[in-house]
Design an enzyme around this catalytic site. Structure first.
Site, PDB file in Angstrom:
ATOM      1  N   ARG A 308       6.780  -9.518   0.870  1.00  0.00           N
ATOM      2  CA  ARG A 308       6.631  -8.610  -0.336  1.00  0.00           C
ATOM      3  C   ARG A 308       6.755  -7.426  -0.703  1.00  0.00           C
ATOM      4  O   ARG A 308       7.071  -6.669  -0.782  1.00  0.00           O
ATOM      5  CB  ARG A 308       5.203  -8.669  -0.883  1.00  0.00           C
ATOM      6  CG  ARG A 308       4.438  -8.138  -2.325  1.00  0.00           C
ATOM      7  CD  ARG A 308       2.938  -8.222  -2.363  1.00  0.00           C
ATOM      8  NE  ARG A 308       2.912  -9.248  -2.814  1.00  0.00           N
ATOM      9  CZ  ARG A 308       3.042  -9.394  -4.246  1.00  0.00           C
ATOM     10  NH1 ARG A 308       3.262  -8.831  -4.637  1.00  0.00           N
ATOM     11  NH2 ARG A 308       2.707 -10.753  -4.611  1.00  0.00           N
ATOM     12  N   GLU A 720      -4.288  -4.053  -7.065  1.00  0.00           N
ATOM     13  CA  GLU A 720      -3.724  -3.690  -6.435  1.00  0.00           C
ATOM     14  C   GLU A 720      -2.398  -1.976  -6.191  1.00  0.00           C
ATOM     15  O   GLU A 720      -2.391  -1.525  -6.215  1.00  0.00           O
ATOM     16  CB  GLU A 720      -1.976  -5.001  -5.876  1.00  0.00           C
ATOM     17  CG  GLU A 720      -3.357  -5.567  -4.448  1.00  0.00           C
ATOM     18  CD  GLU A 720      -2.835  -6.095  -4.059  1.00  0.00           C
ATOM     19  OE1 GLU A 720      -2.288  -6.347  -2.760  1.00  0.00           O
ATOM     20  OE2 GLU A 720      -1.669  -7.479  -4.560  1.00  0.00           O
TER      21      GLU A 720
END
Length: 773
Positions: A308, A720
């Site tokens: 990621r 997030e």
């Protein structure tokens, strides 16, 4: 759908009636579980003797690896992390023995009586040493587009450097805790503070050597998680399960704060090396990046986090030619793990550093350089991994935020302030975020639900997501109520339980509401498909004239109504009683898997994300040049949440995520000694943000009129992305200290007072050198 109702657990939190694992009452008095852990970062266990510890009255069990009936393994992906150390320890705090006793004092006394002989071994306790020793945890990863090396040679301007980003403690209010209650035969009920009940269930079964259908894991709520309970809550669950199995008594393990901080992993520290080429307008032409992550002693989720990070190194910027290489290195420290952003913050931080340096090198405003590099139609819309950035809001958000924040006027005011102050400087920074929503491990993008309608017209919703303060249950309740046309008072969300919803994914990746909300909607759609024809038949039996059709029924205002014949209506309660009498099933399962996504990790190409969430922040700070202290004066945030499921919760996530990110960027410093012992293991040595760190002028606005058709009720994930907006704090501090200086200081994350003062001194020396030259 806009919902202004309070958080589902607000009343319970305020009154103290909210039930956490430590509050659960079970039959009899649970035994206290205790973990005897390693004092060494790396050592061989030559011998041990637990007989004296076992002989203490009130001590029911002292277990070691030899007492594990199943598999001595807790690795969630790669099987490289043992449940209890056997033969060798690889970090300070690694579990060696488990103790169950009537009181904690007895546990501690038993721990003192354990005799163990260690042979210390060489320990590697920092990332540079691991890299020097070639201690890779796995094969490097690579994503590239074009020929970045060749384009760097042709670029009119280049820069290079490296960035260090630090670890971060999760500091959930509720420490790691689990309560295991044995039942008949092999049955075991585990109350766990876990973000991933199904994984906890699987690992408990493996450690005990039993089947998953023997183990039920239940989670009412967590006192915070932030990723720290995605995999590492499995440890206390398995430990308490082993003790419960051995004693046939309920056993609870709750880690003391200092022990929790010493034993658990953190956000991964990264060392990132970069080189960038750019033109005279500040547009990036080519970038090469090396991402090096400190994985700790075992793999945990390090490679998913690395991937990621690699997928987010572009942040919001189109880079024609780019090469990204990522490595995870082994150190003799607790395994680092998931943390809000999951590698995104580290990846974005280096690109924001590059943009900031480009602007400074060309003497351009950094916000304008960012705008020039944004993804934009028609030929600057594809990421380095091949996904098209659809629904791009960057240019729109930039224009709106620059105007609403008064960026231009404030930039001038900051310059004026800095010319009149001797020991104080102000800085201003604008930073964006483009964050991909979906698990990058594609199969995890699935969720289940079970919706029950009772004959009294009340509804009980079961789903696989975990409530950890983020408001997931509140959103799910609102979705269910809206889909059924009911007031919230008629709907309740049950505790998450693996006997109700099997094989769930972790509540992570900002996807809790997306996945579980869609699963709940599908369950309700199934119920409507069953109930609709029966209700149409009921209306047709009662009313003469044109027939009611099932497709014309509307579920609104606590009733079921024929939209073509509004006089034909029945309150929901009466309707469900009628359905029960007509033997219509009033429970349904729902399942959802995210369509159209997937990517090849080997080639680094594909569509890993369903959509992107966008945000942007402008932050102004003031820095004391004598002490290195800083104050956040004002922050303006514009965030894209689609059609908000709950404005209050989404606003809280944005504000909370930003402040947590500001902590990572400024004050939250993890320090260890040369032997790998954590020095910052309590709130008196580890500084999380406090109320005084919140900007007194804090403006959060939602981007309006941009529904997201790809998610439940046109919403967007919000957990997030706001974390990374705090990079504006970090770069505003840098802007302040560089206000009247030449050169580029070493400026890692976190920018503590020491880092700020060292940067100020470095700039003074650079300025003096330039003057002499």
């Amino acid at each position: 759908m806009v919902d202004h109702t309070p958080h589902d657990s607000a009343w319970a939190h305020v009154t103290g009636e909210a039930v956490y694992v430590d509050d659960i009452a079970v039959a009899g008095v649970p035994l206290v579980g205790y973990v005897f852990s390693s004092p060494h970062a790396h050592a061989r266990i030559r011998s041990f003797d637990v007989r004296d510890a076992r002989s203490i009255p009130g001590v029911y069990a002292v277990l070691g690896s030899q007492d594990i009936p199943g598999e001595n393994q807790l690795g969630p992906v790669v099987k490289d992390e043992v449940c209890l150390a056997s033969g060798e320890v690889e970090c300070v705090g690694q579990a060696i023995f488990l103790i169950a006793a009537e009181t904690e004092d007895l546990c501690r006394e038993a721990a003192k009586r354990i005799i163990i002989d260690f042979e210390p071994l060489p320990a590697v306790v920092d990332l540079p040493a691991a890299m020097a020793g070639g201690m890779l945890l796995g094969a490097p990863r690579k994503i590239e587009r074009g020929n970045a090396a060749a384009e760097l040679l042709r670029a009119p301007h280049t820069l290079q450097g490296e960035l260090h980003t630090g670890a971060q403690e999760h500091w959930y209010l509720e420490t790691q805790v689990a309560l295991s209650v044995p039942g008949e035969g092999e049955e075991l009920l585990v109350y766990s503070s876990t973000q991933h009940p199904s994984e906890t269930q699987a690992l408990v079964a493996d450690v005990l050597g039993i089947h998953r259908n023997d183990v039920v894991v239940e989670v009412r709520r967590l006192g915070g998680g932030f990723g720290g309970k995605e995999t590492q809550a499995n440890h206390p669950a398995c430990w308490s399960a082993l003790l419960a199995r051995a004693t046939r008594r309920p056993v609870k393990i709750r880690l003391f704060r200092d022990d929790d901080m010493s034993m658990t992993g953190k956000r991964h520290p990264y060392l990132i090396r970069y080189e960038a080429g750019f033109d005279a307008e500040g547009r990036l032409l080519a970038v090469t990046l090396e991402l090096h992550a400190d994985g700790g002693m075992a793999t945990d989720l390090s490679f998913a986090i690395l991937e990621r990070a690699m997928l987010h190194v572009d942040n919001a910027y189109f880079i024609p030619d780019i090469s990204v290489v990522g490595c995870v290195w082994k150190t003799h420290l607790p395994s680092n793990t998931a943390f809000r952003g999951f590698g995104g913050p580290q990846g974005m931080a280096v690109m924001e550093t590059i943009i900031d340096r480009v602007a400074r090198a060309l003497r351009l405003d950094a916000a304008e350089v960012r705008r020039r590099n944004f993804y934009a139609s028609p030929d600057r819309v594809t990421t380095h991994y091949g996904q098209v950035v659809e629904g791009d809001r960057l240019q729109t958000m930039f224009a709106r935020l620059v105007a609403s924040s008064g960026y231009g006027e404030r930039r001038s005011a900051v310059r004026e302030f800095n010319t009149t102050q001797e020991f104080r400087r102000r800085g201003l920074a604008l930073t964006p975020v483009k964050f991909g929503i979906s698990f990058t491990t594609t199969f995890l993008n699935q969720a289940g639900a079970l919706v029950l309608i009772y004959a009294d017209g009340t509804v009980l919703v079961n789903h696989g997501g975990v409530e950890m303060g983020q408001g997931l249950h509140t959103k799910i309740r609102s979705i269910a109520a809206a889909e059924l046309g009911l007031p919230l008072a008629r709907v309740r969300v049950n505790a998450t339980n693996t006997s109700k919803i099997p094989n769930t994914s972790a509540t992570a990746a900002s996807s809790g509401a997306d996945l579980n909300g869609m699963a709940v909607k599908r369950a309700i759609d199934t119920l409507k498909e069953r109930i609709g024809p029966a209700m149409a038949q009921l209306f047709n039996e009662r009313y003469e004239g044109e027939l009611t059709r099932a497709e014309d029924l509307r579920w609104v205002r606590g009733a079921i109504i024929d939209s073509e014949h509004p006089e034909r209506m029945m309150p929901f309660v009466q309707a469900m009683q009628a359905m029960h009498l007509r033997q219509i099933p009033l429970s349904a399962a729902g399942f959802f898997s995210t369509p159209g996504i997937g990517w090849d990790k080997v080639s680094g190409k594909g569509r890993p994300f369903l959509y992107y969430a966008f945000g942007m922040a402008v932050t102004e700070v003031e820095v004391d040049l004598l002490t290195g202290g800083h104050t956040i004066l004002r922050t303006d945030i514009l965030h894209d949440v689609g059609d908000s499921l709950h404005e209050g919760i989404d606003r809280g996530q944005i504000e909370g995520g930003f402040i947590q990110g500001a902590g990572w960027c400024t004050t939250e410093e993890i320090l260890r000694d040369e032997n790998g012992r954590l020095l910052t293991h309590a709130p008196d040595t580890y500084k999380i943000p406090t109320a005084g760190d919140i900007p007194p002028d804090f403006r959060v606005t939602f981007l309006d009129g941009v529904p997201n058709p790809l998610a439940v009720r046109n919403s967007k994930a919000v957990g997030e992305p706001p974390f990374m907006l705090a990079l504006s704090v970090w770069l505003a501090i840098k802007d302040a200290i560089c206000a009247d200086a030449g050169g580029e200081p070493h400026f890692p994350i976190p920018a503590t007072r020491e880092v700020i003062l060292n940067a100020i001194e470095e700039l003074r020396q650079l300025t003096a050198e330039h003057a002499r030259a």
